[in-house]
Design a protein around this motif. Structure first.
Motif, PDB file in Angstrom:
ATOM      1  N   THR A   1       0.005   3.777 -13.843  1.00 26.48           N
ATOM      2  CA  THR A   1      -0.721   4.594 -14.806  1.00 26.48           C
ATOM      3  C   THR A   1      -0.066   4.569 -16.179  1.00 26.48           C
ATOM      4  O   THR A   1      -0.629   5.080 -17.148  1.00 26.48           O
ATOM      5  CB  THR A   1      -0.798   6.045 -14.310  1.00 26.48           C
ATOM      6  OG1 THR A   1       0.536   6.490 -13.982  1.00 26.48           O
ATOM      7  CG2 THR A   1      -1.676   6.146 -13.075  1.00 26.48           C
ATOM      8  N   GLY A   2       1.127   3.985 -16.263  1.00 25.17           N
ATOM      9  CA  GLY A   2       1.837   3.877 -17.534  1.00 25.17           C
ATOM     10  C   GLY A   2       2.253   2.442 -17.794  1.00 25.17           C
ATOM     11  O   GLY A   2       1.417   1.582 -18.055  1.00 25.17           O
ATOM     12  N   GLY A   3       3.556   2.155 -17.720  1.00 18.24           N
ATOM     13  CA  GLY A   3       4.068   0.819 -17.992  1.00 18.24           C
ATOM     14  C   GLY A   3       4.349   0.035 -16.725  1.00 18.24           C
ATOM     15  O   GLY A   3       4.771   0.587 -15.712  1.00 18.24           O
ATOM     16  N   GLY A   4       4.116  -1.291 -16.796  1.00 17.83           N
ATOM     17  CA  GLY A   4       4.534  -2.190 -15.729  1.00 17.83           C
ATOM     18  C   GLY A   4       3.705  -2.095 -14.474  1.00 17.83           C
ATOM     19  O   GLY A   4       4.097  -1.413 -13.522  1.00 17.83           O
ATOM     20  N   GLY A   5       2.562  -2.800 -14.455  1.00 15.91           N
ATOM     21  CA  GLY A   5       1.721  -2.783 -13.259  1.00 15.91           C
ATOM     22  C   GLY A   5       2.455  -3.262 -12.030  1.00 15.91           C
ATOM     23  O   GLY A   5       2.292  -2.712 -10.939  1.00 15.91           O
ATOM     24  N   ALA A   6       3.306  -4.291 -12.196  1.00 11.48           N
ATOM     25  CA  ALA A   6       4.115  -4.789 -11.084  1.00 11.48           C
ATOM     26  C   ALA A   6       5.548  -4.292 -11.179  1.00 11.48           C
ATOM     27  O   ALA A   6       6.066  -3.648 -10.273  1.00 11.48           O
ATOM     28  CB  ALA A   6       4.085  -6.312 -11.056  1.00 11.48           C
ATOM     29  N   ILE A   7       6.211  -4.594 -12.309  1.00  8.34           N
ATOM     30  CA  ILE A   7       7.642  -4.329 -12.470  1.00  8.34           C
ATOM     31  C   ILE A   7       7.880  -3.582 -13.767  1.00  8.34           C
ATOM     32  O   ILE A   7       7.338  -3.948 -14.817  1.00  8.34           O
ATOM     33  CB  ILE A   7       8.444  -5.645 -12.499  1.00  8.34           C
ATOM     34  CG1 ILE A   7       8.263  -6.427 -11.201  1.00  8.34           C
ATOM     35  CG2 ILE A   7       9.924  -5.370 -12.753  1.00  8.34           C
ATOM     36  CD1 ILE A   7       8.854  -7.828 -11.248  1.00  8.34           C
TER      37      ILE A   7
ATOM     38  N   THR B   1      -0.083   7.178  -8.862  1.00  8.74           N
ATOM     39  CA  THR B   1      -1.310   7.961  -8.731  1.00  8.74           C
ATOM     40  C   THR B   1      -1.527   8.984  -9.840  1.00  8.74           C
ATOM     41  O   THR B   1      -2.629   9.517  -9.965  1.00  8.74           O
ATOM     42  CB  THR B   1      -1.320   8.697  -7.385  1.00  8.74           C
ATOM     43  OG1 THR B   1      -0.161   9.538  -7.300  1.00  8.74           O
ATOM     44  CG2 THR B   1      -1.314   7.705  -6.234  1.00  8.74           C
ATOM     45  N   LYS B   2      -0.493   9.282 -10.644  1.00  9.28           N
ATOM     46  CA  LYS B   2      -0.648  10.300 -11.681  1.00  9.28           C
ATOM     47  C   LYS B   2      -0.307   9.735 -13.057  1.00  9.28           C
ATOM     48  O   LYS B   2       0.652   8.984 -13.209  1.00  9.28           O
ATOM     49  CB  LYS B   2       0.241  11.511 -11.387  1.00  9.28           C
ATOM     50  CG  LYS B   2      -0.197  12.297 -10.164  1.00  9.28           C
ATOM     51  CD  LYS B   2       0.590  13.580 -10.013  1.00  9.28           C
ATOM     52  CE  LYS B   2       0.105  14.390  -8.807  1.00  9.28           C
ATOM     53  NZ  LYS B   2       0.860  15.654  -8.653  1.00  9.28           N
ATOM     54  N   ALA B   3      -1.087  10.111 -14.047  1.00  4.83           N
ATOM     55  CA  ALA B   3      -0.886   9.648 -15.423  1.00  4.83           C
ATOM     56  C   ALA B   3       0.134  10.530 -16.128  1.00  4.83           C
ATOM     57  O   ALA B   3      -0.155  11.158 -17.151  1.00  4.83           O
ATOM     58  CB  ALA B   3      -2.205   9.630 -16.168  1.00  4.83           C
ATOM     59  N   ALA B   4       1.341  10.584 -15.587  1.00  8.23           N
ATOM     60  CA  ALA B   4       2.390  11.426 -16.159  1.00  8.23           C
ATOM     61  C   ALA B   4       3.082  10.695 -17.306  1.00  8.23           C
ATOM     62  O   ALA B   4       3.104   9.468 -17.370  1.00  8.23           O
ATOM     63  CB  ALA B   4       3.412  11.769 -15.072  1.00  8.23           C
ATOM     64  N   ALA B   5       3.680  11.449 -18.217  1.00  9.39           N
ATOM     65  CA  ALA B   5       4.452  10.856 -19.300  1.00  9.39           C
ATOM     66  C   ALA B   5       5.608  10.055 -18.706  1.00  9.39           C
ATOM     67  O   ALA B   5       6.319  10.525 -17.818  1.00  9.39           O
ATOM     68  CB  ALA B   5       4.974  11.948 -20.222  1.00  9.39           C
ATOM     69  N   GLY B   6       5.777   8.821 -19.171  1.00  3.99           N
ATOM     70  CA  GLY B   6       6.858   7.975 -18.688  1.00  3.99           C
ATOM     71  C   GLY B   6       6.591   7.310 -17.363  1.00  3.99           C
ATOM     72  O   GLY B   6       7.516   6.756 -16.751  1.00  3.99           O
ATOM     73  N   ALA B   7       5.353   7.314 -16.891  1.00  4.46           N
ATOM     74  CA  ALA B   7       5.027   6.640 -15.627  1.00  4.46           C
ATOM     75  C   ALA B   7       5.320   5.154 -15.744  1.00  4.46           C
ATOM     76  O   ALA B   7       4.914   4.501 -16.703  1.00  4.46           O
ATOM     77  CB  ALA B   7       3.552   6.867 -15.288  1.00  4.46           C
TER      78      ALA B   7
ATOM     79  N   SER C   1       0.818  -1.228   0.000  1.00  5.71           N
ATOM     80  CA  SER C   1       0.000   0.000   0.000  1.00  5.71           C
ATOM     81  C   SER C   1       0.845   1.267   0.000  1.00  5.71           C
ATOM     82  O   SER C   1       0.509   2.257   0.648  1.00  5.71           O
ATOM     83  CB  SER C   1      -0.950   0.000   1.206  1.00  5.71           C
ATOM     84  OG  SER C   1      -1.814  -1.125   1.169  1.00  5.71           O
ATOM     85  N   CYS C   2       1.938   1.233  -0.750  1.00  6.89           N
ATOM     86  CA  CYS C   2       2.747   2.440  -0.932  1.00  6.89           C
ATOM     87  C   CYS C   2       2.342   3.133  -2.230  1.00  6.89           C
ATOM     88  O   CYS C   2       1.718   2.543  -3.102  1.00  6.89           O
ATOM     89  CB  CYS C   2       4.223   2.082  -0.963  1.00  6.89           C
ATOM     90  SG  CYS C   2       4.844   1.438   0.610  1.00  6.89           S
ATOM     91  N   SER C   3       2.709   4.397  -2.359  1.00  4.64           N
ATOM     92  CA  SER C   3       2.297   5.158  -3.536  1.00  4.64           C
ATOM     93  C   SER C   3       3.392   6.128  -3.959  1.00  4.64           C
ATOM     94  O   SER C   3       4.296   6.469  -3.195  1.00  4.64           O
ATOM     95  CB  SER C   3       1.008   5.936  -3.236  1.00  4.64           C
ATOM     96  OG  SER C   3       1.239   6.930  -2.251  1.00  4.64           O
ATOM     97  N   ALA C   4       3.295   6.545  -5.220  1.00  2.00           N
ATOM     98  CA  ALA C   4       4.144   7.610  -5.758  1.00  2.00           C
ATOM     99  C   ALA C   4       3.411   8.197  -6.949  1.00  2.00           C
ATOM    100  O   ALA C   4       2.451   7.610  -7.461  1.00  2.00           O
ATOM    101  CB  ALA C   4       5.506   7.068  -6.171  1.00  2.00           C
ATOM    102  N   ASP C   5       3.871   9.360  -7.373  1.00  2.00           N
ATOM    103  CA  ASP C   5       3.199  10.000  -8.497  1.00  2.00           C
ATOM    104  C   ASP C   5       3.342   9.177  -9.774  1.00  2.00           C
ATOM    105  O   ASP C   5       2.350   8.855 -10.420  1.00  2.00           O
ATOM    106  CB  ASP C   5       3.760  11.396  -8.731  1.00  2.00           C
ATOM    107  CG  ASP C   5       3.350  12.381  -7.635  1.00  2.00           C
ATOM    108  OD1 ASP C   5       2.547  12.004  -6.758  1.00  2.00           O
ATOM    109  OD2 ASP C   5       3.845  13.522  -7.671  1.00  2.00           O
TER     110      ASP C   5
END
Length: 297
Positions: free
Chosen positions: A104-110, A74-80, A45-49
């Motif tokens: 929000t971008g690539g790699g749901g896990a890794i 948590t954010k749909a930033a370019a290169g997430a 349950s950790c997070s980052a942008d």
């Protein structure tokens, strides 16, 4: 953020919960420099942008016998990239479970950057989600061995795995992943399949697309894509806990996976004559395809 490493860091037998990495990343651990080793660690349950919600490793890293659960960008930033962990150098993941993580971008896990060279072995990536590469996204190089990638989802492509770099899948089970585009494995770079199962996918997308096929050895892909030797249902049992808490699917009686493996691949140094659970291969006339060896009838 819970740990910010600037020199070698070893963490063992810990639970790291609720860390927030902000716009840098690494809610639990941000390794700015120095080697990182996690042994029997739960990151939850950790997070980052936008980068490495749980762990951001800019130098060599090793994760063993660990669980990374419900971490989220948590954010749909370019290169997430990296719902649970993002690697930017050498990386080894072994006997670890990644479940319920979100990018929000690539790699749901890794996720593995263009400068990353990763080995993932005897692990499970389950029920993670991303735009591309629901379980795993590779820009650099990755060797994945004896690993189950199951039930992941991508809104754009690569329900199980997405890549722009080089990917080698050896004795992997990639099943029941979902995307409307490519549900199993999508790589714009090089792809090698050896004794691997891909398919039983959800969402209508094809099972496998490769920019360049480097090898296809004794693999089964449900819809026959990626020049697979075999096609049709994978013939697997249900997803169940196993292998010390990891998730696994075992070939059922009559499955094409049973005894279908290439003997040289099975005996290779990467595989080491064992399956995801550490059980010896082969059982019977030959090695089974996929991550888990079926027991003798």
């Amino acid at each position: 953020r819970i740990f910010h490493g600037k020199t070698d860091l070893y963490l063992g037998n810990l639970t790291l919960t609720g860390g927030q990495g902000g716009n840098i990343g690494g809610g639990a651990v941000w390794m700015q420099a120095g080697k990182l080793e996690l042994q029997s660690v739960t990151v939850k349950s950790c997070s980052a942008d936008s980068t490495g919600a749980g762990v951001l490793a800019l130098a060599d890293a090793k994760i063993s016998d660990s669980v990374l659960l419900d971490n989220k960008l948590t954010k749909a930033a370019a290169g997430a990239m990296g719902g649970a962990v993002h690697f930017d150098a050498g990386a080894l993941v072994e006997r670890s479970l990644f479940m319920g993580n979100t990018s929000t971008g690539g790699g749901g896990a890794i996720s593995c950057s263009s400068s990353c060279k990763a080995t993932i072995t005897r692990s499970a990536l389950r029920n993670n989600s991303a735009a591309t590469g629901g379980g795993l996204f590779v820009q650099g190089e990755a060797l994945v061995v004896n690993t189950t990638i199951d039930g992941n989802n991508a809104t754009v492509t690569g329900g199980g795995v997405g890549a722009t770099g080089t990917l080698e899948l050896v004795h992997c089970t990639i099943a029941a992943n979902e995307s409307a585009n490519v549900a199993g494995v999508m790589t714009a770079g090089g792809l090698a399949l050896r004794n691997t199962l891909i398919g039983d996918s959800l969402g209508g997308g094809s099972d496998c697309v490769a920019g360049k096929l480097l090898a296809t050895v004794n693999s089964l892909v449900t819809d026959g894509t990626c020049n697979a030797l075999l096609s049709g249902p994978l013939g697997l049992g249900p997803l169940v806990p196993g292998c010390g808490g990891l998730s696994m699917r075992t070939p059922k009686a009559g499955s094409k996976a049973i005894d279908g493996g290439d003997a040289k691949v099975c005996a290779s140094a990467a595989v080491g004559g064992v399956d995801q659970c550490g059980k010896p291969r082969p059982v019977g006339a030959g090695c089974d395809l996929g991550a888990v060896e079926a027991s003798a009838p």
